[in-house]
Scaffold this motif. Structure first.
Motif, short mmCIF file in Angstrom:
data_model
loop_
_atom_site.label_atom_id
_atom_site.label_comp_id
_atom_site.label_asym_id
_atom_site.label_seq_id
_atom_site.Cartn_x
_atom_site.Cartn_y
_atom_site.Cartn_z
N LEU A 128 0.84 -1.20 0.00
CA LEU A 128 0.00 0.00 0.00
C LEU A 128 0.87 1.26 0.00
O LEU A 128 0.61 2.22 0.73
CB LEU A 128 -0.92 0.00 1.23
CG LEU A 128 -1.87 -1.19 1.36
CD1 LEU A 128 -2.57 -1.18 2.71
CD2 LEU A 128 -2.89 -1.17 0.23
N LEU A 131 -0.58 4.76 -0.13
CA LEU A 131 -1.31 5.33 1.02
C LEU A 131 -0.37 5.82 2.13
O LEU A 131 -0.83 6.19 3.20
CB LEU A 131 -2.26 4.27 1.60
CG LEU A 131 -3.40 3.82 0.70
CD1 LEU A 131 -4.21 2.71 1.38
CD2 LEU A 131 -4.32 4.99 0.38
N HIS A 135 -1.50 8.44 5.43
CA HIS A 135 -1.44 7.82 6.76
C HIS A 135 -0.42 8.53 7.65
O HIS A 135 -0.65 8.73 8.85
CB HIS A 135 -1.08 6.34 6.63
CG HIS A 135 -2.24 5.47 6.29
ND1 HIS A 135 -2.75 5.36 5.01
CD2 HIS A 135 -3.03 4.68 7.07
CE1 HIS A 135 -3.78 4.53 5.01
NE2 HIS A 135 -3.98 4.10 6.24
N VAL A 284 -9.66 11.08 1.38
CA VAL A 284 -9.04 9.75 1.40
C VAL A 284 -10.03 8.75 2.00
O VAL A 284 -10.45 8.90 3.15
CB VAL A 284 -7.73 9.75 2.20
CG1 VAL A 284 -7.09 8.37 2.20
CG2 VAL A 284 -6.77 10.78 1.63
N THR A 285 -10.37 7.76 1.25
CA THR A 285 -11.40 6.81 1.70
C THR A 285 -10.82 5.52 2.26
O THR A 285 -11.49 4.80 2.99
CB THR A 285 -12.34 6.47 0.53
OG1 THR A 285 -11.56 5.94 -0.56
CG2 THR A 285 -13.09 7.72 0.06
N ASP A 286 -9.58 5.20 1.90
CA ASP A 286 -9.02 3.91 2.29
C ASP A 286 -8.02 4.08 3.44
O ASP A 286 -6.82 3.80 3.31
CB ASP A 286 -8.33 3.27 1.09
CG ASP A 286 -8.05 1.78 1.32
OD1 ASP A 286 -8.61 1.23 2.29
OD2 ASP A 286 -7.27 1.20 0.54
N ARG A 288 -6.48 2.93 6.88
CA ARG A 288 -6.36 1.70 7.67
C ARG A 288 -6.30 2.06 9.16
O ARG A 288 -5.24 2.19 9.75
CB ARG A 288 -5.12 0.91 7.24
CG ARG A 288 -5.09 0.56 5.76
CD ARG A 288 -6.36 -0.22 5.37
NE ARG A 288 -6.50 -0.39 3.95
CZ ARG A 288 -6.10 -1.48 3.27
NH1 ARG A 288 -5.51 -2.46 3.92
NH2 ARG A 288 -6.29 -1.55 1.97
#
Length: 769
Positions: A128, A131, A135, A284-286, A288
């Motif tokens: 990932l 991302l 993050h 940002v939708t993803d 974690r």
């Protein structure tokens, strides 16, 4: 315009209000300020501190976005400059010292760099990589926001004084660990090799690079200058010299800028600055979240390090300047600053003693110097961001390396002389655990170690305030001469132990051993009084130990009673054993318990007379030795007939006579600050009251009232003078009685004073722990 005429100086107090101030007056004041030495000092201090802040920010950006995060370094520089702008602006306007500025901090940056690197590695391993940036920015946002809220609440609820209770060795251990993290991060910036076994092994295979040699030499120079020079120009000049030396070396070797970036002398891709706003995270939708939550412990460590850093920086500035800082105000200001930086896309902004003292030593006298620091950082951020790309990577890495080595030197070398062996070992423990298991585990190890160290220290303090018998301590209940002789003979049968402070198992266990030994060696003990009036708290283990004391005493035929225990302590005592204390085992005060114990001892003595107290005639006859003298004396006395509860005199009244108790019982009491009464004495026939007040202060220091219907005779001051004139020999004999009475009370006061001194020594010993 002199320094005294500047708009603000010292603690930032504003000039007195002028009732009819016109715009022209204000313009003249501004013009006068702009042509004054104060303005020159503000500009000098602000410019120097601003240059240092830009350099610090660039260095911390390199540390924060090193290793797997180096491609995102343009975002890191923007983050640190935003922090420098808002930290300097807000803290300089709110701080209790006008020269205070805040900005990116080395301690929290070191901890955050480990968090962000681990987060980037986990995302890369999970495939990932795309991302990583959101993050990382979200982790910075959450850490800064949570720290800002915590700092503001600490200041809002005036908990700054509690922050000062963080143990000094724990602070030292955290800072030593921070120094190691910074040193490791600096090597990562210089040679892309962190301070780990694998990294050092790889470096030994590759061999040291010219960049590493150059950075090591610069770090040594930085270290020496920061340790030995206090001049505000020393560090900025050295930075300029090192930057110039790098470019001179590149020019002499014929290395162009592109090659220099490739070889690691300059940062690659740092030709611009990019801002990642927290509001961009909304798109940002993803995200974690479980991965972020797994680093909650690291974020908590950041919050704790931020709090400790503010405390240490404030203390250091107080010592350096001789001015006190309002820690609650500083915490509130830092809370506001960090909330603002979080929302603007920055990260933690903390007080910087180096940048603040640079402003002060450069001659600044107003808060404008801090505002100028913010303006310079904002200029680089918005007008000339490409300048940061020309700062040599080697110089910034060397600067970080010197900061890390300075922290480790201070807390591993210099602190050895001012710390005890246990405290120093705690510092080393935190560092070692941090190196082996990470900063969060090191933080927990430090807290646990500090608690154990405190327990060991506190267990050495004897919480037994007094350990006396009835030979040394008596109740305030008046006894006849016969009873006093009996109590002197049987005084060892009563033992009183008073406690102070917080009692836990490690302190109560030696007491159990002591009492058990005494029960074996001393067979005269019959009543043991345990006084808890001075006890602040007790744990369950200690409460169980006191029950064991009671059981051992009962097996030896000794009665144990508890006095002065608060309802909370009684609940703990009763909850620690199935054998709860009954009403006969508990007394409200030590005095009432002692009175009861004396009665128990006297009741067991054969031949005790029931009619113990003489009437006034008998007492005077024994003292004067002549019945005619007694009758003469009584003609000068005024009788008072008191019902139960009626007051003879009150505290604060003028003392115009002394009193002789004929029958009944008179209590002498004094009220404390809470309004509760404490009995000083309980007097019966043959007692004298008020003579000390009459001869010394002239004002009654306590209140006297009748416990039961009583008859008291008073001798007024003027009547005493008349007695001395009419019957000088009789007056002399009466004065001898008074002197004997006062001498007896003096002996009792000396005993009580000795107990009070032991109490004070015990209290100071507990406070030192």
């Amino acid at each position: 315009m002199s320094v005294q005429d500047t708009p603000e100086q010292g603690d930032g107090a504003s000039a007195p209000h002028t009732p009819h101030r016109t715009p022209f007056v204000s313009l003249r004041r501004v013009g006068s300020y702009l042509t004054s030495h104060a303005f020159v000092g503000d500009v000098s201090g602000g410019a120097l501190s601003g240059f240092i802040s830009i350099t610090y920010g660039s260095s911390y950006a390199a540390l924060l976005f090193s290793g797997p995060l180096e491609p995102f370094l343009p975002y890191g520089v923007a983050v640190t400059l935003i922090t420098a702008v808002l930290g300097a602006l807000i803290v300089s306007l709110i701080s209790s010292l006008y020269f205070s500025v805040a900005g990116p901090d080395s301690n929290t940056t070191s901890v955050l760099s480990i968090l962000l690197a681990a987060l980037a590695t986990q995302l890369t391993d999970a495939g990932l990589s795309g991302l990583i940036l959101p993050h990382v920015m979200l982790a910075l946002f959450l850490s800064t926001l949570a720290t800002g809220v915590m700092l503001y609440l600490l200041g809002r609820f005036r908990m700054g004084r509690w922050v000062r209770f963080v143990p000094f060795p724990v602070m030292g251990g955290f800072l030593a660990a921070t120094g190691w993290l910074m040193t490791s991060g600096a090597l990562g910036v210089i040679a892309n090799t962190p301070l780990t076994l694998d990294g050092l092994s790889r470096l030994s295979v590759q061999g040291p690079t010219p960049q590493l040699f150059a950075a090591a030499a610069m770090a040594i120079l930085f270290f020496i200058v920061m340790k030995r020079s206090r001049h505000p120009l020393a560090l900025p000049l050295l930075l300029v010299v090192d930057i110039a030396a790098v470019y001179a070396g590149l020019a002499l070797s014929g290395t162009d800028l592109a090659t220099a970036r490739t070889e690691g002398w300059l940062f690659q891709g740092l030709t611009d600055i990019r801002v990642f706003s927290p509001w961009d995270l909304l798109t940002v939708t993803d995200i974690r979240w479980p991965l972020l939550l797994s680093h909650a412990g690291d974020m908590a460590a950041v919050m704790m390090v931020a709090t400790i850093t503010i405390l240490l920086c404030a203390t250091g500035m107080e010592v350096a300047t001789g001015q006190d800082m309002d820690l609650d105000r500083e915490l509130r200001g830092h809370g506001v600053a960090n909330l603002a930086t979080a929302l603007a896309g920055g990260y933690l902004a903390l007080l910087s003693p180096g940048r603040s003292l640079t402003i002060l030593r450069a001659g600044a006298v107003t808060r404008f110097s801090g505002v100028l620091v913010a303006l310079l950082c904002a200029t680089v951020l918005f007008v000339a961001p490409s300048l940061v790309g020309y700062l040599p990577k080697t110089v910034l890495g060397a600067f970080l390396l010197s900061l890390g080595l300075s922290l480790m030197h201070e807390w591993l070398i210099e602190s050895r002389a001012r710390l005890t062996v246990r405290e120093y070992l705690l510092v080393v423990l935190i560092l070692v655990v941090t190196v082996l298991f990470g900063f969060t585990v090191g933080m927990l190890a430090g807290i646990v170690g500090a608690c154990l160290d405190f327990a060991i220290n506190y267990s050495r303090v004897d919480v037994v305030q007094n350990d006396v018998s009835a030979l040394e301590f008596r109740s305030t209940y008046q006894r006849s001469e016969e009873e006093q002789i009996l109590l002197d003979r049987e005084g060892e049968a009563i033992r009183v132990i008073t406690f102070r402070g917080f009692i836990f198992f490690g302190m109560a266990s030696p007491l159990l051993d002591r009492i058990r030994q005494d029960l074996v060696e001393r067979h005269v003990l019959r009543i043991l009084i345990l006084d808890f009036k001075g006890v602040d708290g007790i744990d369950t283990s200690a409460a169980m130990t006191f029950h064991k004391v009671r059981q051992s005493a009962l097996r030896s035929g000794v009665t144990v009673v508890f006095t002065g225990a608060s309802p909370r302590i009684l609940r703990i005592l009763n909850g620690a054993s199935s054998q709860t204390l009954s009403k006969k085992d508990i007394f409200p005060t030590l005095d009432t318990a002692m009175e009861w114990a004396e009665e128990q001892i006297l009741a067991s003595v054969e031949g005790r007379l029931d009619d113990q107290f003489p009437m006034l005639n008998e007492w005077l006859l024994a003292g004067l030795g002549d019945g005619i003298a007694v009758e003469f004396l009584k003609t000068y006395l005024q009788p008072f007939y008191l019902d139960s509860g009626e007051t003879l005199f009150r505290r604060g009244m003028a003392a115009t006579m002394l009193y002789l108790v004929d029958s009944g019982r008179i209590s002498v009491v004094v009220e404390d600050d809470s309004g509760s009464s404490r009995r000083l004495a309980s007097l019966m026939g043959g007692a004298m009251i008020g003579e000390e007040d009459l001869y010394t202060s002239g004002t009654h220091q306590a209140t006297a009232l009748a416990e039961v219907p009583s008859v008291v005779y008073g001798l007024a001051n003027d009547r005493m003078e008349q007695l001395s004139s009419d019957h000088p020999r009789l007056a002399a004999r009466f004065h001898a009685i008074i002197l004997r009475m006062m001498a007896k009370r003096l002996r009792q006061s000396q005993t009580e004073a000795a107990m009070a001194r032991r109490e004070a020594v015990s209290r100071r010993a507990i406070e030192r722990v």
